[in-house]
Design a protein around this motif. Structure first.
Motif: not given
Length: 190
Positions: A72-80, A125-128, A134-135, A172-180
């Motif tokens: 996952a780290a070798a792929g795009p950072p927005d999806l890792g 990576g995803a935050q960068r 950032p929270q 999916e709910t967690i990932l929405r909460g992680f959103g930028a």
């Protein structure tokens, strides 16, 4: 090691993973031997005790999760991070009896810690690139995995939810909460 001995050892590890994944620590070595199609004596020639076999199985399981995190780290950072969490969800859904807390001190601590480090790197990576807000902290990622494990365990125990894969909806709910934009994250102040 002779070829037949090596084949027996591999068959025992595969059987043990299946049995431990289903029954966790309640599984016996006799259960493993039966699932592998060998006698208990063959099992004891390869593994001195249950702890030795558990260590082998859990090390293999966590090495695969480490490999998934590295991929996952070798792929795009927005999806890792998302890719990693989805992979963990699938693995836990298939093998919930292998999760580290189930086994306590028998869990391979160095691999578990390495996996936490990799998930922290995926988060950074995803935050960068702005894919995760950032929270969100490494502890949030750990809590997300704990939550997935809990949902998966409840699905296993409650016949009404078997096969529903509620963990996917929860993720999916967690990932929405992680959103930028952090719109799904509620800050509480005391």
């Amino acid at each position: 090691m002779r070829r037949d001995a090596a084949a027996n050892r591999e068959r025992l590890i595969i059987a043990a993973e299946t049995v431990f994944a289903e029954h966790g620590p309640d599984a016996t070595l006799d259960d493993v031997a039966r699932a592998a199609g060998v006698g208990p004596a063959t099992l004891y020639r390869r593994f001195a005790n249950k702890d030795a076999l558990v260590h082998e199985v859990l090390s293999g399981f966590f090495r695969r999760l480490v490999d998934a995190a590295e991929a996952a780290a070798a792929g795009p950072p927005d999806l890792g991070l998302e890719t990693f969490l989805r992979t963990v969800g699938v693995e836990l859904a298939l093998k919930s009896g292998l999760s580290a807390p189930v086994w306590g001190e028998l869990a391979p601590r160095p691999l578990v810690e390495h996996l936490r480090g990799l998930s922290t790197e995926l988060l950074a990576g995803a935050q960068r690139v702005g894919a995760v807000g950032p929270q969100i902290t490494p502890d949030d990622v750990t809590a997300a995995i704990w939550a997935l494990r809990g949902v998966i365990q409840s699905e296993r125990l409650d016949p009404r939810h078997r096969g529903a894969q509620l963990w996917r909806r929860h993720l999916e709910t967690i990932l929405r909460g992680f959103g930028a934009d952090g719109s799904a994250v509620v800050e509480h102040t005391v």
